[in-house]
Design a protein around this motif. Sequence first.
Motif, PDB file in Angstrom:
ATOM      1  N   ASP A   1       0.831  -1.206   0.000  1.00  0.00           N
ATOM      2  CA  ASP A   1       0.000   0.000   0.000  1.00  0.00           C
ATOM      3  C   ASP A   1       0.868   1.259   0.000  1.00  0.00           C
ATOM      4  O   ASP A   1       2.073   1.235  -0.262  1.00  0.00           O
ATOM      5  N   ILE A   2       0.260   2.354   0.358  1.00  0.00           N
ATOM      6  CA  ILE A   2       0.927   3.656   0.323  1.00  0.00           C
ATOM      7  C   ILE A   2       2.043   3.748   1.380  1.00  0.00           C
ATOM      8  O   ILE A   2       2.910   4.613   1.316  1.00  0.00           O
TER       9      ILE A   2
ATOM     10  N   MET B   1       0.446   4.722  -3.916  1.00  0.00           N
ATOM     11  CA  MET B   1      -0.409   3.634  -3.437  1.00  0.00           C
ATOM     12  C   MET B   1      -0.344   2.525  -4.467  1.00  0.00           C
ATOM     13  O   MET B   1      -0.619   2.748  -5.649  1.00  0.00           O
TER      14      MET B   1
END
Length: 367
Positions: A133-134, A160
Amino acid sequence: MKIAILPGDGIGTEIVAEAVKVLNVLDLKFETETALVGGAAYEAHGHPLPESTLNLARSADAILFGAVGDWKYDKLERALRPEQAILGLRKHLGLFANFRPALCYEQLTSASSLKPELVAGLDILIIRELTGDIYFGQPRGRRIAVDGHFPGAEEAFDTMRYSKPEIERIAHVAFQAARKRSKKVTSVDKANVLETFQFWKDVVTEVHAQYPDVELQHMYVDNAAMQLVKAPKAFDVVVTGNMFGDILSDEAAMLTGSIGMLPSASFDKNNKGLYEPSHGSAPDIAGKGVANPLATILSAAMMLRFTLDQPQAADRIESAVKAVLSAGLRTADLWSEGTKKVGTREMGDAVVAAISGNFAGKTITKT
Ligand code: IPM
Ligand code: MG
């Protein structure tokens, strides 16, 4: 079995000491080795996750982690900040599956900020993806904008991203966990806006085909945040990405009365685990002996159950926690009129006493 003990910063050292005390009274055979991590390691070795600490974590069968962070490190360059220790451990050890159970103990229903009837009996499991993810996506950084609303201005950016195998493996973890519970998974995304989370939704749906016995529901994260305070008991297993999981698990924690009650476990693909309370290092109350050690003590119980294969010992800890709560003992985060306020050490001592049969005449017997 070897347990790496990484207390960290702030209240980390106080709460981990109580969990170790509890582990030691159980009469089990294991070895422990303690190392510095976070700001404490930065002070001593110039790095929040020194090679020696990482090697210890690698070689241990399980890791008991306290908390890291202090405002005084906010000005350090990011790579040297205490948080990099826990992020680095997750990344280097491949701890991609984070279990954050939010359980409302019957003794604590009135400590929740929600109406007791909304949280009584609450038992949900947030499964947060932890290595993508980010949080980890590249590229990230600062630069001068070449486009956008203000070309030529300074800007910052993160990425992301999720690969298909990353989503597949966490989806399998969630469906398998749901099979041991009430067979319902809510996958939380933001597919209406984000490409990454449309992909997340598509991949979770694909994996679901292998689990026809489990019900799958998709929910946007904003709605999930609302439903969590509106009707939290409608959830069972919640699976989501790293960022949304971070936020929703804090929200879910509060439903249970205090974030000081929430344990967590993070697993790699071989089920090796890092166990830590869901809360942070709370520098504002550090050193005062008032922090709630129960989330860490319950994390130690999860460690016994999931990595060390000692389910009975885990049961004994959990029963002891219920016994001390039933007796009305509360740390400051949970205290209310009519209950007995205790400090960190007293709470740990009470759990130890309940395990060894010296607590208010009650014995938590071996089963
Ligand atoms: C957590 C914490 C961490 C996170 C921080 C300390 C890096 O908030 O474990 O939830 O954001 O994952
Ligand atoms: Mg968090």
